[in-house]
Design a protein around this motif. Sequence first.
Motif, short mmCIF file in Angstrom:
data_model
loop_
_atom_site.label_atom_id
_atom_site.label_comp_id
_atom_site.label_asym_id
_atom_site.label_seq_id
_atom_site.Cartn_x
_atom_site.Cartn_y
_atom_site.Cartn_z
N GLY A 206 0.80 -1.22 0.00
CA GLY A 206 0.00 0.00 0.00
C GLY A 206 0.83 1.26 0.00
N ALA B 10 -0.02 -10.33 5.35
CA ALA B 10 -0.81 -11.25 4.53
C ALA B 10 -1.34 -12.42 5.34
CB ALA B 10 0.02 -11.74 3.34
N HIS C 237 -4.04 -11.47 7.92
CA HIS C 237 -5.39 -11.32 7.36
C HIS C 237 -6.02 -12.67 7.06
CE1 HIS C 237 -6.08 -6.97 6.78
NE2 HIS C 237 -4.76 -6.90 6.79
N GLN D 115 -6.90 -2.44 3.00
CA GLN D 115 -7.20 -3.86 2.89
C GLN D 115 -8.36 -4.26 3.79
OE1 GLN D 115 -3.83 -6.47 3.25
NE2 GLN D 115 -5.04 -8.31 3.01
N GLU E 44 -12.01 -5.93 2.69
CA GLU E 44 -12.49 -7.20 3.24
C GLU E 44 -13.84 -7.03 3.92
OE1 GLU E 44 -7.99 -8.96 4.12
OE2 GLU E 44 -9.22 -8.19 5.76
N ASN F 143 -7.29 4.84 -1.95
CA ASN F 143 -6.40 4.03 -1.10
C ASN F 143 -6.51 4.40 0.38
OD1 ASN F 143 -4.45 2.24 -2.88
ND2 ASN F 143 -4.81 4.14 -4.00
#
Length: 320
Positions: A40, A186, A189, A206, A210, A285
Amino acid sequence: MFMPRRGLLATIAIPAISQAQPAVPATPVRFITPFAAGGGVDTLVRLLCAKLAELSGQSFLVDNRAGSGGNIGTLAIARAPADGSVIGLGSVSSMAISPTLRPDLPFDVERDFTYIAGLWQLPNLLIVNNDVPARSVPELIGLIRRNPGVYTFASPGSGTTVHLSGEMLKQMAGLDMLHVPYRGGAQAHIDLMAGRVHMMLDNIPQGLAEARDGKVRALAVTSRERNPQAPDIPAMAEFLPGFEITSWASMIGPAGLPAPIVARLSALARAALQNPDLLERFGENGALPWWTTPEALVAFRRASEAQLAPVIRASGARIE
């Protein structure tokens, strides 16, 4: 992180960037970012550098130097020549967290850098897995208080704003819950969505994606006010007054950058952060544009370190 409204990007017009202003070197400018490509932060840096190049007619080349929580790339900025050919990203991680977290930090945040401009702030988002029977922050706090030592919060590593957001929640609400650090976000999550950990306070992009896909439930943002990209999600401060922590990024260079180059780069950054196209992409973003003068950035960095140091010490986090 506390963020006075006057610290946000001003909407007043700025002088045009003209050829009469002192220029950065004619060679391409290398912009060191202390994080890996594809993440990001890297996305935001590349958007910014493309706009800086468009406005100035000069190349701004992104140089990813990841590792050691951002400190490898930050050290490379400190060791660069002080002629404007190399600048880079000063993040909350290296500039405000590491001075307390890492006793062997290989640079001095007060002495080894020239502060040029603030760039953006990025709040964290409290998300819980769908099996957690809480649909608001007060319900979550009550649930954890009734079950001390049972609930867990994930982070991509000790000392990150994601970790410290969880520690701040523990400290301000008086909660007994366990921190589960991962090597990056990663897997954190993945385990959150699978129900192996209960919650996370990660950077907003992120987690928000989700939550909108129904994979997790979003309860609050960690900025002082609600985020424009998710105005229906409350701010944590609505339930815990004074709760505020965000990731922030700035433009910095090595110590001793000549004042005309600093002024030129600061003006370029301000112009870029007022560009409608860049504002739209930042918004996509979850980032809030945040331009400051060099002097205001110096003061903000010090205040940021002072705010986070007690949270870090109380958490017991320390990296030798």
